[in-house]
Design an enzyme around this catalytic site. Structure first.
Site, PDB file in Angstrom:
ATOM      1  N   SER A  61      27.105  10.337  17.057  1.00  0.00           N
ATOM      2  CA  SER A  61      27.715  11.628  17.395  1.00  0.00           C
ATOM      3  C   SER A  61      26.732  12.786  17.225  1.00  0.00           C
ATOM      4  CB  SER A  61      28.956  11.871  16.529  1.00  0.00           C
ATOM      5  OG  SER A  61      28.612  11.883  15.150  1.00  0.00           O
ATOM      6  N   SER A  63      15.422   4.268   9.368  1.00  0.00           N
ATOM      7  CA  SER A  63      15.071   4.476   7.971  1.00  0.00           C
ATOM      8  C   SER A  63      14.369   5.830   7.848  1.00  0.00           C
ATOM      9  CB  SER A  63      14.193   3.322   7.472  1.00  0.00           C
ATOM     10  OG  SER A  63      13.857   3.499   6.115  1.00  0.00           O
ATOM     11  N   TYR A  75      17.821   9.611  -2.069  1.00  0.00           N
ATOM     12  CA  TYR A  75      17.682   9.373  -0.628  1.00  0.00           C
ATOM     13  C   TYR A  75      16.474   8.484  -0.363  1.00  0.00           C
ATOM     14  CZ  TYR A  75      16.707  10.208   4.302  1.00  0.00           C
ATOM     15  OH  TYR A  75      16.438  10.030   5.642  1.00  0.00           O
ATOM     16  N   LYS A 126      16.343   4.574   1.345  1.00  0.00           N
ATOM     17  CA  LYS A 126      15.568   4.186   2.522  1.00  0.00           C
ATOM     18  C   LYS A 126      14.562   3.094   2.196  1.00  0.00           C
ATOM     19  CE  LYS A 126      17.679   6.736   5.465  1.00  0.00           C
ATOM     20  NZ  LYS A 126      18.529   6.081   6.494  1.00  0.00           N
TER      21      LYS A 126
END
Length: 277
Positions: free
Chosen positions: A15, A143, A157, A161
């Site tokens: 989206s 990633s 974060y 990843k």
């Protein structure tokens, strides 16, 4: 099933951002595209299915519909994600769990629901003659270079990843006998409406935190467009023999080379200088 039929791409988080740009490019290449996301942002040629990657029941409902309508999944592109920023000492456990729930366990849930479809579907032929090969499908992760060089004050974060990079490495070998290919695209700074939750609690203890986060945001504002990254994503999605890891640009390529050549201590000092940490 007739393997000459239109290829089916399923994208989480199509989206907005890289997922949305990738969806448009796949439609242009003739794919039938499904967007699995919580909110709908209509796009020509893309079918939206309401789905939350933290809720296994919504994922399974989406996969059931795709199997009923399309009968197969040729490409699974895992793009949904978000970031939290702040000092690790002051990060709430609920936020840490949410970070991994979306960025790590979310893709895993989607893969677990999609693999029974992908493993059992008829393989498609790629190429011709001596270059001919077959595959049942491919899985591509979005990633980040933060998984290669962890960013100060964006540690959770970065860790999420790094986990995805490692997970993709293992998954590639687990699925090779089923001729399902796995790749991981690791963009550097990208200018998108990336969702981030920032908590400056602890600034008095870590006075460099605010400046480091501001530098990170500035770098993203001057980063690549989502369209530029999506063009690299297309290589992972459509090349006959995709690599395991892709970056988004030459700078990121050089950073990956440097990761192998320089000591961890030197790499940490360089990152600290970059983010004024």
């Amino acid at each position: 099933m007739n393997t000459d039929m239109k290829k089916i791409a399923v994208i989480t988080g199509a989206s907005s951002g890289i997922g949305r740009s990738s969806a448009a490019m796949l439609v242009a290449k003739g794919y039938q595209v499904y967007d699995l996301s919580r909110s709908e942002n209509p796009q020509p040629g893309v079918t939206h299915i309401a789905c939350d990657v933290t809720k296994a029941e919504t994922i399974q409902e989406a996969m059931n519909r795709i199997q009923q309508e399309a009968g197969r999944i040729d490409l699974l592109l895992l793009s949904a994600g978000f970031g939290i920023a702040g000092a690790i000492e002051f990060t709430q456990e609920t936020e840490m769990q949410r970070q991994f729930d979306v960025n790590v366990y979310g893709p895993i849930r989607v893969i677990q629901a999609a693999l029974p479809i992908m493993r059992s579907q008829q393989a498609r032929s790629l190429g011709s003659g001596l270059c001919r090969s077959e595959e049942r499908g491919r899985i591509v992760f979005i990633s980040s270079m933060a998984g290669v060089f962890s960013i100060p004050y964006q540690s959770m974060y970065s860790a999420s990843k790094a986990a995805i990079n490692s997970y993709a490495f293992a998954l590639r070998n687990e699925l090779k006998d089923y001729r399902i290919r796995v790749s991981c695209v690791m963009p550097g700074d990208v200018k998108t409406n990336f969702k981030r939750s920032t908590d400056l609690n602890g600034s008095q203890v870590y006075p460099k935190m605010k400046g480091a986060i501001e530098q990170m945001i500035k770098d993203e504002e001057n980063g690549l467009t989502s369209e530029a990254v999506a063009r690299r994503v297309m290589k992972a999605c459509t090349r006959r023999s995709p690599r395991l890891y892709y970056t988004s640009d030459l700078l990121s390529d050089l950073e990956c080379v440097a990761k192998r050549l320089v000591s961890a201590n030197l790499a940490a000092r360089v990152v600290a200088l970059m983010y004024h940490a």
